[in-house]
Scaffold this motif. Structure first.
Motif, PDB file in Angstrom:
ATOM      1  N   GLN A   1       0.835  -1.189   0.000  1.00  0.00           N
ATOM      2  CA  GLN A   1       0.000   0.000   0.000  1.00  0.00           C
ATOM      3  C   GLN A   1       0.880   1.252   0.000  1.00  0.00           C
ATOM      4  N   VAL A   2       0.344   2.321  -0.586  1.00  0.00           N
ATOM      5  CA  VAL A   2       0.976   3.640  -0.526  1.00  0.00           C
ATOM      6  C   VAL A   2       0.268   4.424   0.554  1.00  0.00           C
ATOM      7  N   VAL A   3       1.025   4.822   1.586  1.00  0.00           N
ATOM      8  CA  VAL A   3       0.465   5.487   2.759  1.00  0.00           C
ATOM      9  C   VAL A   3       1.016   6.905   2.820  1.00  0.00           C
ATOM     10  N   SER A   4       0.154   7.852   3.130  1.00  0.00           N
ATOM     11  CA  SER A   4       0.531   9.258   3.271  1.00  0.00           C
ATOM     12  C   SER A   4       0.583   9.617   4.746  1.00  0.00           C
ATOM     13  N   TYR A   5       1.651  10.334   5.126  1.00  0.00           N
ATOM     14  CA  TYR A   5       1.799  10.798   6.514  1.00  0.00           C
ATOM     15  C   TYR A   5       2.055  12.295   6.506  1.00  0.00           C
TER      16      TYR A   5
ATOM     17  N   ILE B   1      -4.288   5.910   3.918  1.00  0.00           N
ATOM     18  CA  ILE B   1      -3.957   4.987   2.826  1.00  0.00           C
ATOM     19  C   ILE B   1      -4.398   5.629   1.513  1.00  0.00           C
ATOM     20  N   LEU B   2      -3.437   5.850   0.612  1.00  0.00           N
ATOM     21  CA  LEU B   2      -3.743   6.470  -0.672  1.00  0.00           C
ATOM     22  C   LEU B   2      -4.093   5.439  -1.737  1.00  0.00           C
TER      23      LEU B   2
ATOM     24  N   LEU C   1       4.152  10.607  -9.938  1.00  0.00           N
ATOM     25  CA  LEU C   1       4.656   9.579  -9.042  1.00  0.00           C
ATOM     26  C   LEU C   1       4.766   8.258  -9.800  1.00  0.00           C
ATOM     27  N   PHE C   2       5.915   7.615  -9.663  1.00  0.00           N
ATOM     28  CA  PHE C   2       6.136   6.304 -10.245  1.00  0.00           C
ATOM     29  C   PHE C   2       6.343   5.292  -9.124  1.00  0.00           C
ATOM     30  N   ILE C   3       5.664   4.161  -9.239  1.00  0.00           N
ATOM     31  CA  ILE C   3       5.940   3.002  -8.397  1.00  0.00           C
ATOM     32  C   ILE C   3       6.575   1.953  -9.289  1.00  0.00           C
ATOM     33  N   TRP C   4       7.743   1.467  -8.901  1.00  0.00           N
ATOM     34  CA  TRP C   4       8.469   0.582  -9.782  1.00  0.00           C
ATOM     35  C   TRP C   4       8.923  -0.683  -9.045  1.00  0.00           C
ATOM     36  N   GLY C   5       9.104  -1.686  -9.858  1.00  0.00           N
ATOM     37  CA  GLY C   5       9.559  -3.001  -9.416  1.00  0.00           C
ATOM     38  C   GLY C   5       9.750  -3.837 -10.667  1.00  0.00           C
ATOM     39  N   ASN C   6       8.891  -4.868 -10.836  1.00  0.00           N
ATOM     40  CA  ASN C   6       8.847  -5.572 -12.123  1.00  0.00           C
ATOM     41  C   ASN C   6       7.728  -5.001 -12.989  1.00  0.00           C
ATOM     42  N   PHE C   7       7.440  -3.725 -12.781  1.00  0.00           N
ATOM     43  CA  PHE C   7       6.377  -3.022 -13.491  1.00  0.00           C
ATOM     44  C   PHE C   7       6.629  -1.526 -13.347  1.00  0.00           C
ATOM     45  N   LEU C   8       5.801  -0.739 -14.026  1.00  0.00           N
ATOM     46  CA  LEU C   8       5.831   0.715 -13.906  1.00  0.00           C
ATOM     47  C   LEU C   8       4.395   1.212 -13.774  1.00  0.00           C
ATOM     48  N   LEU C   9       4.101   1.869 -12.645  1.00  0.00           N
ATOM     49  CA  LEU C   9       2.824   2.538 -12.434  1.00  0.00           C
ATOM     50  C   LEU C   9       3.072   4.031 -12.379  1.00  0.00           C
TER      51      LEU C   9
ATOM     52  N   ASP D   1      -1.881  12.227  -9.545  1.00  0.00           N
ATOM     53  CA  ASP D   1      -2.532  12.708  -8.326  1.00  0.00           C
ATOM     54  C   ASP D   1      -2.285  11.816  -7.115  1.00  0.00           C
ATOM     55  N   ASN D   2      -1.382  10.857  -7.257  1.00  0.00           N
ATOM     56  CA  ASN D   2      -1.013   9.939  -6.168  1.00  0.00           C
ATOM     57  C   ASN D   2      -2.144   9.002  -5.765  1.00  0.00           C
ATOM     58  N   GLU D   3      -3.224   8.975  -6.538  1.00  0.00           N
ATOM     59  CA  GLU D   3      -4.358   8.118  -6.193  1.00  0.00           C
ATOM     60  C   GLU D   3      -4.813   7.258  -7.367  1.00  0.00           C
ATOM     61  N   ASN D   4      -4.770   7.806  -8.580  1.00  0.00           N
ATOM     62  CA  ASN D   4      -5.161   7.076  -9.780  1.00  0.00           C
ATOM     63  C   ASN D   4      -3.909   6.765 -10.589  1.00  0.00           C
TER      64      ASN D   4
END
Length: 953
Positions: free
Chosen positions: A230-234, A243-244, A287-295, A299-302
């Protein structure tokens, strides 16, 4: 505690060639460091250089782990806490993370964190560097260091992720003036407790300085549901967790598409998603989330899933240029390329185009390529992608920095996939299909860049050497170095409260020598200049009129309501226009070429695009205007607390397909991204316009009286005159200097009768001395203006104000000032001028503190009466003494005459007796003459005595 003694040079071994996976870093140049490490940052990225093995070598380390590499010339103990909450299977000397800020280097070895403060001898007068490595977070088990690319509020930041007893917390580090401090976040409860799970682990952390919050990539272990992320905002201000986004467990099934918007209704494959990190661009909020993929998300939500990156690969790290380009390095050392704003991911290495390019470089015997080489890292410098490579030639290893030919590789891919073989007559012809929608793209009508880039520039040419060879000598170079140093000194000293008559730091340098310019030129023409060096005064000046070079500026600063306007000229390929029917029999002519504009903050910046069709030239001209909406910023100090945003201009269909050949090689076209800053631009300041203030005060008061002891740098103003202050807004970048037309608040915040006795006033005293609401008879000044602040505690002034009247009431510090001479009392006021909260014309929070010299202060009635009485008493005493002196003068003269006569009589008597005793040795004739003389003398004396006694009668 298990420890290993520090590394000893004599026991070291030479690393194998090529070295295994060196650290990930971004270098600019390499030097040998014999005893201390050297590091620096390039485009907000870290660099570390350590003294290498063997001698005369250098080894570079950065923030990606490697194995079987010795820890080098560091002098730290390699220890770790072996306990149940911080388990380690075995000891290793590997440095897993190394992050460098502008002042401090952090490294992580096992679970221990050390830092070393840099030494900037050329920037600081004293050496503030560390003498040894300092260990921090000694009682914590640190599993990862996360960088913060941009500093803010005068501080730099770093984040350390923990494991063991403090799992689910982040150590947020702040570096200010070389001092390091850490805070454990969240403050009230762990992230696991905040999102209501039992077991969780923070994998990555991002600090968003504009919003003062952290984005955390959290791995959740659930025995029932399994592992999920999960992507969490603090929020650092409110200490609030939210939780975003919940990352899907499996890779989406999106065959046949370029990208997929993840809505929760799509189908998935059986291939698991394994997130490893995140990347954030503060300019466009991507914002990019990476690993064995690219998201990808705006807007940090979609999030959007990019299909071009294969799920079989795993990303090792991302390199962001923050100018719309991004490079990706996989665990297998493949290089991929992404243009932000598009959904295509291009493979650069290994590729057929790369092999062709390297073959051509080897044919040219390039020293930047070798058969045996290992890539150390990728980095962006000046918007160009570079490689740091370890080359092996003839058993000799070296590190080189070389450009990655992104444009040439993309062109090869386009040409290799888009060609057609056609038979014409008896032979085949090769033709290529060009996917670029235009043939020519030019930027026109660009304004001068300095007002938007805020870069101050100076011209400093070397002096002319008056020797036959024309070569510079040690003396001429020393002169040039001194001139440059003095120029920088003038630049730093120009920030003073009183504005110079000429708005240029170099004005004071040559103001008294300009009249002798021709004389110095005459000496140089006859080779008679001192030291055989001629210094041209016109060669040292500030540049204010830099012209645009047919490209957008590196960055754009916008003040309140400011705008940036330019045009884009496009020549269209083929038939560029089409007609569309409108109501009736009219037709609307439209271009087939479309221009898109993407704004990161559309509620803050407005973009207007106007199209002009040039039919006879088969071209289109787009006029683009960017304007600030005056809605997203309050007020800030010049160059501080700026809001980051960006503008992206896209010619539809041009991403990755359009290139322009230049003398520097091919350059990509059709995709322009410019960072923008909203707020008070750097290089703007408020200054006291002493020249116009003196002129206007003399005109209004019909006179001007300066102090007895004149100070040209700080003229005086008379207490009984109305004081009319004026101020300037000086732009140190463009050279503009105009009268400040906004509103401001003036306060006396300190003062004293002399420069040595000036003291600061407290907040309570400042209110009493300046507020029109004061009832304690403490006001120093007043004005006839009726405008006040909202509270209404203070008066609001402007350039149209009716002036300031000095009061110095009974309880004010300037009341009843004791004079130190026969002249009237003087007082130095420390004045603060600020437009904070009262001026709506700008984002700039101008604050100016300056000294104001006032003379001719009146005395209090008591002290004036006291001085009058004392003065009168002294005057009367002097008169009485004069009269007494006149009356006693004759008596004193008579007494003096009597005293003188008696003295003469005694002298004569003594002469007589001495003459009588000595006359016995002379002849009788002498004795006769002596008696006659003595008789005559006695008669004379007796006669004088009779006259004396007769006078009183």
């Amino acid at each position: 505690m298990r420890c290993r003694s520090p590394w000893r040079p004599e026991r070291a071994e030479q690393p194998r060639a090529p070295p295994p996976q060196l650290f990930h870093l971004i270098p600019r140049y390499f030097v040998n460091v014999p005893s201390r490490p050297l590091w620096y940052t390039v485009d907000q990225s870290p660099v570390l250089i350590l003294g290498g093995i063997p001698e005369e070598k250098s080894i570079l380390l950065t923030d990606t782990s490697f194995k079987d590499f010795f820890l080098v010339e560091l002098s730290i103990d390699s220890c770790w806490v072996g306990s149940f909450y911080c388990p380690h299977p075995n000891f290793t000397a590997t440095i897993y993370d190394a992050i460098a800020t502008e002042s401090i280097l952090f490294i992580r070895q096992n679970q221990l964190v050390y830092y070393f403060t840099g030494t900037y001898i050329t920037l600081h007068e004293s050496n503030r560097g560390s003498g040894s490595w300092v260990r921090v977070l000694a009682k914590e088990c640190i599993k990862k260091l996360c960088p913060v690319h941009f500093h803010s509020n005068g501080s730099e930041y770093i984040m350390a992720l923990t494991t063991g007893k403090n799992e689910g917390y982040v150590h947020f580090g702040t570096i200010t003036d070389g001092r390091v401090s850490f805070e454990l976040l969240p403050r009230k409860q762990s992230v696991c407790q905040g999102i209501q799970v039992v077991n969780c682990s923070i994998t990555w952390a991002i600090y968003m300085e504009d919003h003062h919050r952290l984005l955390l990539l959290v791995e959740i272990e659930d025995p029932a549901a399994g592992k999920r992320f999960q992507v969490v905002s603090y929020d650092l201000v409110s200490d609030y967790l939210a939780i975003l986004y919940t990352i899907p467990e499996f890779i989406p099934d999106a065959r046949g598409l370029e990208f997929l918007m993840i809505l929760g209704t799509e189908s998935y494959t059986n291939f698991p998603m394994v997130p490893k990190g995140m990347s954030y661009n503060p300019y466009n909020h991507m914002l990019f989330i990476w690993g064995n993929f690219l998201l990808q998300s705006y807007d940090n939500e979609n999030f959007i899933y990019l299909l071009d990156f294969p799920k079989e690969l795993s990303i090792k790290y991302l390199v962001n240029s923050f100018r719309g380009e991004m490079a990706i390095v996989t665990e297998t050392e493949e290089i991929w390329y992404l243009l932000e704003g598009s959904h295509r991911v291009y493979k650069l290495f290994p590729s057929e185009g790369w092999e062709v390019y390297v073959s051509l470089q080897r044919m040219h015997q390039s020293s930047l390529h070798a058969p045996n080489e290992t890539m150390v890292t990728l980095f962006y410098e000046d918007s160009k992608l570079y490689q740091l490579v370890y080359l092996i030639n003839d058993q000799q290893g070296r590190l080189v920095k070389r450009l990655v030919p992104v444009e040439q590789l993309l062109m090869y891919q386009q040409l290799g996939n888009r060609y057609i073989l056609e038979r014409q007559g008896g032979h085949l012809t090769l033709s290529f299909s060009n996917l670029c929608p235009f043939t020519v793209m030019r930027l026109r009508d660009l304004p001068n860049p300095q007002i938007y880039t805020r870069q101050e520039r100076y011209r400093a040419r070397p002096p002319r050497v008056l020797e036959a060879s024309g070569f510079h000598t040690r003396n001429s170079l020393a002169v040039y170095q001194g001139l440059v140093y003095y120029l920088l000194w003038l630049h730093s000293k120009y920030y003073k409260p009183y504005a110079d008559p000429v708005h240029d730091p170099t004005w004071r340098w040559w103001k008294n020598k300009k009249q002798d310019h021709h004389y110095y030129f005459y000496l140089a023409s006859n080779w008679q200049s001192a030291g055989n060096v001629h210094i041209d005064m016109a060669s040292y000046e500030k540049i204010y009129d830099l012209k645009a070079e047919h490209e957008l500026p590196e960055r754009i600063f916008l003040d309140k309501g400011a705008s940036y306007r330019f045009s884009i000229f496009l020549s269209v390929r083929g038939h560029s226009f089409k007609s569309e029917a409108q109501s009736g029999f009219s037709f609307y002519l439209r271009s087939r070429l479309d221009l898109g504009l993407v704004l990161a903050h559309p509620h803050c910046i407005e973009a207007v695009v106007w199209q002009e069709l040039l039919i006879n030239r088969n071209s289109v001209l787009f006029w683009v205007t960017l304007s600030d909406k005056k809605a997203c910023f309050d007020q800030g100090i010049s160059g501080h607390h700026l809001m980051k945003t960006s503008m992206l201009i896209k010619v539809v269909g041009s991403a990755g397909h359009c290139f322009q050949n230049t003398y520097q090689g091919p350059r990509m076209q059709g995709n322009l991204m410019v960072p923008m800053f909203i707020g008070c631009p750097p290089g703007k300041r408020l200054a006291f316009d002493i020249t116009y203030t003196l002129q206007y005060n003399r005109q209004q008061n019909k006179h001007y009286f300066d102090c007895v002891h004149v100070d040209r740098e700080m003229p005086c103003f008379l207490f009984r005159d109305i004081f009319y202050p004026f101020f300037l807004i000086q732009d140190l970048v463009t050279g503009d200097s105009g009268s400040f037309q906004g509103s401001y608040v003036l306060k006396v915040v300190g003062g004293g009768p002399t420069l040595d006795t000036i003291k600061e006033y407290s907040e309570e005293d400042i209110y009493r001395y300046n507020s029109p609401l004061d009832k304690t008879d403490s006001l120093i000044w007043t004005t006839r203006n009726a405008t006040t602040t909202e509270d209404p505690a203070f008066n609001i002034l402007s350039h149209q104000s009716l002036g300031i009247e000095w009061l110095c009431l009974e309880n004010s510090p300037c009341h009843d000032t004791i004079p130190h001479s026969i002249f009237a009392p003087e007082f130095f006021f420390k004045v603060l001028v600020s437009n904070r909260g009262v001026d709506k014309s700008t984002y700039c929070d101008y604050q100016l503190t300056f000294l104001l010299h006032i003379h001719g202060l009146p005395l209090s009635a008591t002290r004036a009466l006291f001085i009058l009485v004392v003065s009168a008493s002294i005057f009367l005493g002097l008169v009485v003494l004069y009269l007494i002196f006149c009356l006693l003068l004759p008596v004193m003269m008579k007494a003096c005459n009597i005293l003188r006569w008696k003295i003469n009589n005694l002298i004569a008597s003594e002469s007589y007796y001495s003459s009588t005793s000595s006359s016995m040795i002379f002849s009788s004739a002498s004795r006769t003459r002596s008696r006659i003389g003595s008789r005559i003398s006695s008669r004379i004396i007796s006669k004088m005595a009779e006259e004396k006694t007769a006078k009183p009668e």
